[in-house]
Design a protein around this motif. Sequence first.
Motif, PDB file in Angstrom:
ATOM      1  N   LEU A 117      -7.375  -9.577   5.719  1.00 28.11           N
ATOM      2  CA  LEU A 117      -6.574  -9.853   6.908  1.00 28.11           C
ATOM      3  C   LEU A 117      -6.145  -8.572   7.625  1.00 28.11           C
ATOM      4  N   SER A 118      -6.184  -7.459   6.922  1.00 26.28           N
ATOM      5  CA  SER A 118      -5.662  -6.193   7.418  1.00 26.28           C
ATOM      6  C   SER A 118      -6.545  -5.575   8.498  1.00 26.28           C
ATOM      7  N   SER A 119      -5.917  -4.750   9.324  1.00 26.94           N
ATOM      8  CA  SER A 119      -6.675  -4.017  10.344  1.00 26.94           C
ATOM      9  C   SER A 119      -6.950  -2.579   9.942  1.00 26.94           C
ATOM     10  N   ASN A 120      -6.380  -2.106   8.809  1.00 29.52           N
ATOM     11  CA  ASN A 120      -6.697  -0.744   8.373  1.00 29.52           C
ATOM     12  C   ASN A 120      -7.405  -0.713   7.020  1.00 29.52           C
ATOM     13  N   ALA A 121      -7.260  -1.762   6.200  1.00 25.67           N
ATOM     14  CA  ALA A 121      -8.044  -1.849   4.970  1.00 25.67           C
ATOM     15  C   ALA A 121      -9.399  -2.493   5.221  1.00 25.67           C
ATOM     16  N   ASN A 122      -9.509  -3.266   6.291  1.00 25.57           N
ATOM     17  CA  ASN A 122     -10.741  -3.957   6.663  1.00 25.57           C
ATOM     18  C   ASN A 122     -11.294  -3.327   7.936  1.00 25.57           C
ATOM     19  N   LEU A 123     -12.324  -2.490   7.762  1.00 24.11           N
ATOM     20  CA  LEU A 123     -12.973  -1.832   8.899  1.00 24.11           C
ATOM     21  C   LEU A 123     -14.369  -2.380   9.135  1.00 24.11           C
ATOM     22  N   ARG A 124     -14.616  -3.583   8.642  1.00 27.02           N
ATOM     23  CA  ARG A 124     -15.966  -4.154   8.694  1.00 27.02           C
ATOM     24  C   ARG A 124     -16.401  -4.459  10.124  1.00 27.02           C
ATOM     25  N   THR A 125     -17.717  -4.422  10.320  1.00 25.32           N
ATOM     26  CA  THR A 125     -18.294  -4.776  11.619  1.00 25.32           C
ATOM     27  C   THR A 125     -19.172  -6.016  11.525  1.00 25.32           C
ATOM     28  N   GLY A 164       3.474  -7.650   6.123  1.00 27.44           N
ATOM     29  CA  GLY A 164       3.834  -6.959   4.884  1.00 27.44           C
ATOM     30  C   GLY A 164       3.072  -5.648   4.760  1.00 27.44           C
ATOM     31  N   GLY A 165       3.772  -4.588   4.436  1.00 23.59           N
ATOM     32  CA  GLY A 165       3.133  -3.273   4.366  1.00 23.59           C
ATOM     33  C   GLY A 165       2.791  -2.838   2.962  1.00 23.59           C
ATOM     34  N   PHE A 166       2.623  -3.805   2.050  1.00 28.58           N
ATOM     35  CA  PHE A 166       2.377  -3.474   0.649  1.00 28.58           C
ATOM     36  C   PHE A 166       1.070  -2.711   0.472  1.00 28.58           C
ATOM     37  N   TRP A 167       1.110  -1.658  -0.360  1.00 32.64           N
ATOM     38  CA  TRP A 167      -0.072  -0.866  -0.701  1.00 32.64           C
ATOM     39  C   TRP A 167      -0.742  -0.275   0.550  1.00 32.64           C
ATOM     40  N   GLY A 168       0.063  -0.011   1.578  1.00 33.33           N
ATOM     41  CA  GLY A 168      -0.461   0.634   2.779  1.00 33.33           C
ATOM     42  C   GLY A 168      -1.135  -0.287   3.769  1.00 33.33           C
ATOM     43  N   ILE A 169      -0.987  -1.584   3.587  1.00 30.36           N
ATOM     44  CA  ILE A 169      -1.611  -2.556   4.493  1.00 30.36           C
ATOM     45  C   ILE A 169      -0.955  -2.530   5.866  1.00 30.36           C
ATOM     46  N   GLU A 170      -1.773  -2.546   6.907  1.00 24.98           N
ATOM     47  CA  GLU A 170      -1.309  -2.745   8.280  1.00 24.98           C
ATOM     48  C   GLU A 170      -2.065  -3.924   8.881  1.00 24.98           C
TER      49      GLU A 170
END
Length: 357
Positions: free
Chosen positions: A183-191, A229-235
């Motif tokens: 769901l994240s925009s910084n842990a998920n950089l997939r194209t 939620g910002g857990f574990w650096g998630i944005e």
Amino acid sequence: MTDLFSGFRLGALSLPNRVVMAPMTRVRAAAGGLATASMATYYAQRATAGLIVSEGVQPSLIGQSNPGTPGLHTDEQVASWRAVTGAVHTNGGRIFAQLMHGGRVSHPDTTGHQPVGPSAVPATGDVFTPTGPQPAPVPRELPTGEVAEHAGAYGAAGRRAIEAGFDGVELHGANGYLISQFLSSNANLRTDGYGGSIAGRIRFAVEAVEATVDAVGAERTGIRLSPSGGFWGIEERDVPELYAALLRELGRIGIAYVHLEATAGHEVLTALRRAWPGALIMNPVLPMGPKQTGPTEAREWLGLGADLISFGRAFIANPDLVERLRLGAPLAPVDEATYYQGGDAGYLTYPTYQHGA
């Protein structure tokens, strides 16, 4: 206003009250991810909850986040859980298993495998390992063809949970673990189709839920979410739109409930309550934050439309929490030093309330 002690129909279950024991990791499992006799006693002590949601249970070995946590991916694990679910049911309770795939929040020293994630982006901070905290490693980015295997792991574990006697399962879609990573925009950089757009970012969550529903039925399936939620650096970008889209898909599938954490602003959370047509469990305070959920927070969220209220730390120190809340009795403080230390001290040793003469 809805009363905390009135009954509620959740899927196929009739709950005697609206008090939910929130999932809390306690790292008391035996080697091999087996549930223990102490775990059976721990959950049975708290069976007066309308519903218990278990600690996070890994659906696969590679999905294990922390050492000392239980699993639901082997026959031996299933057999070990039967004593737990049997004890809860004997004491009149109901229990769901929380299925938690750690994704990138793991370590090879814990599982023997490189952690996986939507992208090769490490979590922020140290992860727990058998030898102590270590920096979170860079996960292996899941190839498109492998993503479905990990979504399907929730369904396979859900089927095992029912075999083990659980009444249903909750997918852990919160707190920076695998579903949250997608769901994240910084842990998920997939194209590919599992990233980028809102539709792409919610796709893994939807497929994991669909796999679970196919395995155990919609009435036995819930999901826990932590918007913003910002857990574990998630944005997360576009939080209201992201979660509204996810809730639309979950509503189409017709799962038993959504379990929301108070990780976003009040306006966002109340909008999500309005957007979700089904049963809502609300965790009214920030998990592991400075405040614990109490009667005031419970009443507020029941008034805002929540159907059930989950209590976390209060249930650790108060096995008879429902009765204490009913009586307005004081809540015992929790000893944080015993959260993860293992053993029965601070696990089975909290007494019930002693009424005065």
